[in-house]
Design a protein around this motif. Structure first.
Motif, PDB file in Angstrom:
ATOM      1  N   MET A 188       0.885  -1.184  -0.142  1.00  0.00           N
ATOM      2  CA  MET A 188      -0.009   0.112   0.091  1.00  0.00           C
ATOM      3  C   MET A 188       0.761   1.200   0.084  1.00  0.00           C
ATOM      4  O   MET A 188       1.784   1.362   0.858  1.00  0.00           O
ATOM      5  N   LEU A 189       0.477   2.363  -0.888  1.00  0.00           N
ATOM      6  CA  LEU A 189       1.134   3.332  -1.084  1.00  0.00           C
ATOM      7  C   LEU A 189       0.131   4.634  -0.147  1.00  0.00           C
ATOM      8  O   LEU A 189       0.881   5.281   0.823  1.00  0.00           O
ATOM      9  N   ARG A 190      -1.047   4.720  -0.474  1.00  0.00           N
ATOM     10  CA  ARG A 190      -1.807   5.680   0.093  1.00  0.00           C
ATOM     11  C   ARG A 190      -3.337   5.266   0.103  1.00  0.00           C
ATOM     12  O   ARG A 190      -3.599   4.471  -0.755  1.00  0.00           O
ATOM     13  N   VAL A 191      -4.057   5.673   1.048  1.00  0.00           N
ATOM     14  CA  VAL A 191      -5.511   5.716   0.707  1.00  0.00           C
ATOM     15  C   VAL A 191      -5.904   7.081   0.543  1.00  0.00           C
ATOM     16  O   VAL A 191      -5.477   8.307   1.374  1.00  0.00           O
ATOM     17  N   GLY A 192      -6.792   7.297  -0.189  1.00  0.00           N
ATOM     18  CA  GLY A 192      -7.332   8.712  -0.739  1.00  0.00           C
ATOM     19  C   GLY A 192      -8.936   8.813  -0.736  1.00  0.00           C
ATOM     20  O   GLY A 192      -9.637   7.653  -0.752  1.00  0.00           O
ATOM     21  N   HIS A 193      -9.538   9.674  -1.286  1.00  0.00           N
ATOM     22  CA  HIS A 193     -10.991   9.784  -1.147  1.00  0.00           C
ATOM     23  C   HIS A 193     -11.349  10.562  -2.656  1.00  0.00           C
ATOM     24  O   HIS A 193     -10.678  11.593  -2.855  1.00  0.00           O
ATOM     25  N   LYS A 194     -12.052   9.958  -3.372  1.00  0.00           N
ATOM     26  CA  LYS A 194     -12.402  10.481  -4.718  1.00  0.00           C
ATOM     27  C   LYS A 194     -13.948  10.060  -4.886  1.00  0.00           C
ATOM     28  O   LYS A 194     -14.107   9.204  -5.590  1.00  0.00           O
ATOM     29  N   ASP A 195     -14.809  10.290  -3.989  1.00  0.00           N
ATOM     30  CA  ASP A 195     -16.021  10.071  -3.948  1.00  0.00           C
ATOM     31  C   ASP A 195     -16.249   8.539  -3.438  1.00  0.00           C
ATOM     32  O   ASP A 195     -17.257   7.934  -3.592  1.00  0.00           O
ATOM     33  N   GLU A 211     -13.404   5.377  -1.296  1.00  0.00           N
ATOM     34  CA  GLU A 211     -12.140   5.213  -0.783  1.00  0.00           C
ATOM     35  C   GLU A 211     -11.143   4.394  -1.726  1.00  0.00           C
ATOM     36  O   GLU A 211     -11.848   3.352  -2.346  1.00  0.00           O
ATOM     37  N   LEU A 212     -10.136   4.824  -2.099  1.00  0.00           N
ATOM     38  CA  LEU A 212      -9.264   4.224  -2.932  1.00  0.00           C
ATOM     39  C   LEU A 212      -7.823   3.811  -2.596  1.00  0.00           C
ATOM     40  O   LEU A 212      -7.382   4.588  -1.596  1.00  0.00           O
ATOM     41  N   LEU A 213      -7.320   2.847  -2.803  1.00  0.00           N
ATOM     42  CA  LEU A 213      -5.917   2.528  -2.527  1.00  0.00           C
ATOM     43  C   LEU A 213      -5.111   2.314  -3.613  1.00  0.00           C
ATOM     44  O   LEU A 213      -5.441   1.752  -4.685  1.00  0.00           O
ATOM     45  N   ARG A 214      -3.935   3.339  -3.584  1.00  0.00           N
ATOM     46  CA  ARG A 214      -3.096   3.123  -4.672  1.00  0.00           C
ATOM     47  C   ARG A 214      -1.890   2.089  -4.106  1.00  0.00           C
ATOM     48  O   ARG A 214      -1.357   2.174  -3.104  1.00  0.00           O
ATOM     49  N   GLU A 218       1.091   0.853 -11.002  1.00  0.00           N
ATOM     50  CA  GLU A 218       0.511   1.403  -9.573  1.00  0.00           C
ATOM     51  C   GLU A 218      -0.801   1.541  -9.875  1.00  0.00           C
ATOM     52  O   GLU A 218      -1.381   3.013  -9.929  1.00  0.00           O
ATOM     53  N   PRO A 219      -1.594   0.516  -9.945  1.00  0.00           N
ATOM     54  CA  PRO A 219      -3.203   0.955  -9.962  1.00  0.00           C
ATOM     55  C   PRO A 219      -3.997   1.410  -8.851  1.00  0.00           C
ATOM     56  O   PRO A 219      -3.147   1.394  -7.699  1.00  0.00           O
ATOM     57  N   LEU A 220      -5.076   1.953  -9.181  1.00  0.00           N
ATOM     58  CA  LEU A 220      -6.210   2.443  -7.695  1.00  0.00           C
ATOM     59  C   LEU A 220      -7.011   1.466  -7.524  1.00  0.00           C
ATOM     60  O   LEU A 220      -7.529   0.808  -8.718  1.00  0.00           O
ATOM     61  N   PHE A 221      -7.241   0.868  -6.588  1.00  0.00           N
ATOM     62  CA  PHE A 221      -7.993  -0.146  -6.109  1.00  0.00           C
ATOM     63  C   PHE A 221      -9.405   0.389  -5.424  1.00  0.00           C
ATOM     64  O   PHE A 221      -8.772   1.151  -4.234  1.00  0.00           O
ATOM     65  N   ASN A 222     -10.493   0.124  -5.622  1.00  0.00           N
ATOM     66  CA  ASN A 222     -11.443   0.558  -4.572  1.00  0.00           C
ATOM     67  C   ASN A 222     -11.613  -0.267  -3.403  1.00  0.00           C
ATOM     68  O   ASN A 222     -11.713  -1.441  -3.513  1.00  0.00           O
ATOM     69  N   VAL A 223     -11.537   0.364  -2.259  1.00  0.00           N
ATOM     70  CA  VAL A 223     -11.219  -0.348  -1.015  1.00  0.00           C
ATOM     71  C   VAL A 223     -12.399  -1.248  -0.697  1.00  0.00           C
ATOM     72  O   VAL A 223     -12.372  -2.142  -0.158  1.00  0.00           O
ATOM     73  N   MET A 250      -6.435  12.032  -6.061  1.00  0.00           N
ATOM     74  CA  MET A 250      -6.952  11.800  -4.756  1.00  0.00           C
ATOM     75  C   MET A 250      -7.582  13.310  -4.254  1.00  0.00           C
ATOM     76  O   MET A 250      -6.729  14.188  -4.308  1.00  0.00           O
ATOM     77  N   LYS A 251      -9.005  13.238  -3.875  1.00  0.00           N
ATOM     78  CA  LYS A 251      -9.362  14.467  -3.352  1.00  0.00           C
ATOM     79  C   LYS A 251      -8.801  14.794  -1.868  1.00  0.00           C
ATOM     80  O   LYS A 251      -8.545  15.669  -1.738  1.00  0.00           O
ATOM     81  N   LYS A 252      -8.990  13.675  -1.247  1.00  0.00           N
ATOM     82  CA  LYS A 252      -8.314  13.734   0.218  1.00  0.00           C
ATOM     83  C   LYS A 252      -7.385  12.438   0.662  1.00  0.00           C
ATOM     84  O   LYS A 252      -7.529  11.477  -0.043  1.00  0.00           O
ATOM     85  N   ILE A 253      -6.233  12.755   0.863  1.00  0.00           N
ATOM     86  CA  ILE A 253      -5.260  11.593   1.315  1.00  0.00           C
ATOM     87  C   ILE A 253      -5.307  11.654   2.970  1.00  0.00           C
ATOM     88  O   ILE A 253      -4.951  12.506   3.669  1.00  0.00           O
ATOM     89  N   PHE A 254      -5.428  10.170   3.168  1.00  0.00           N
ATOM     90  CA  PHE A 254      -5.761   9.986   4.623  1.00  0.00           C
ATOM     91  C   PHE A 254      -4.315   9.533   5.207  1.00  0.00           C
ATOM     92  O   PHE A 254      -3.821   9.806   6.543  1.00  0.00           O
ATOM     93  N   CYS A 255      -3.462   9.015   4.416  1.00  0.00           N
ATOM     94  CA  CYS A 255      -1.972   8.321   4.742  1.00  0.00           C
ATOM     95  C   CYS A 255      -1.241   8.080   3.424  1.00  0.00           C
ATOM     96  O   CYS A 255      -1.840   7.620   2.607  1.00  0.00           O
ATOM     97  N   GLU A 256      -0.089   8.405   3.697  1.00  0.00           N
ATOM     98  CA  GLU A 256       0.970   8.025   2.396  1.00  0.00           C
ATOM     99  C   GLU A 256       2.276   7.852   3.159  1.00  0.00           C
ATOM    100  O   GLU A 256       2.372   8.127   4.043  1.00  0.00           O
ATOM    101  N   LEU A 257       3.032   6.944   2.160  1.00  0.00           N
ATOM    102  CA  LEU A 257       4.162   6.436   2.516  1.00  0.00           C
ATOM    103  C   LEU A 257       5.460   7.487   2.375  1.00  0.00           C
ATOM    104  O   LEU A 257       5.173   8.352   1.562  1.00  0.00           O
TER     105      LEU A 257
END
Length: 86
Positions: A24-31, A33-36, A47-52, A79-86
């Motif tokens: 995992m690199l980060r979890v973000g929000h774009k309507d 939750e996404l995981l890159r 480096e795909p985006l996965f829908n959590v 990402m509209k909002k980043i919750f956490c990133e490496l």
């Protein structure tokens, strides 16, 4: 998010497939939750985006993450909002 803080790799299933060697690199929000992720092997995108909400069988591994993926960007504009990133 805790796996990011601890810099640990993940194993997961997405659409019934198990992407090989992902972390995992980060979890973000774009309507939603996404995981890159950075796929170490396999997959059609590095480096795909996965829908959590569609992730299954998530396991935090003992293996650590040394550095982000080669295309990783802080403040990822996808990402509209980043919750956490490496």
């Amino acid at each position: 998010m805790e796996s990011i803080r601890q810099k640990r790799r993940l194993r997961l299933e997405y659409h019934g497939k198990a992407p090989d060697g992902t972390f995992m690199l980060r979890v973000g929000h774009k309507d939603n939750e996404l995981l890159r992720v950075h796929q170490l092997a396999g997959g059609t995108e590095p480096e795909p985006l996965f829908n959590v909400s569609k992730i299954e069988g998530l396991v935090v591994l003992e293996e650590g993450v040394v550095k982000p993926g080669p295309n990783d960007k802080k403040g990822d504009c996808a990402m509209k909002k980043i919750f956490c990133e490496l």
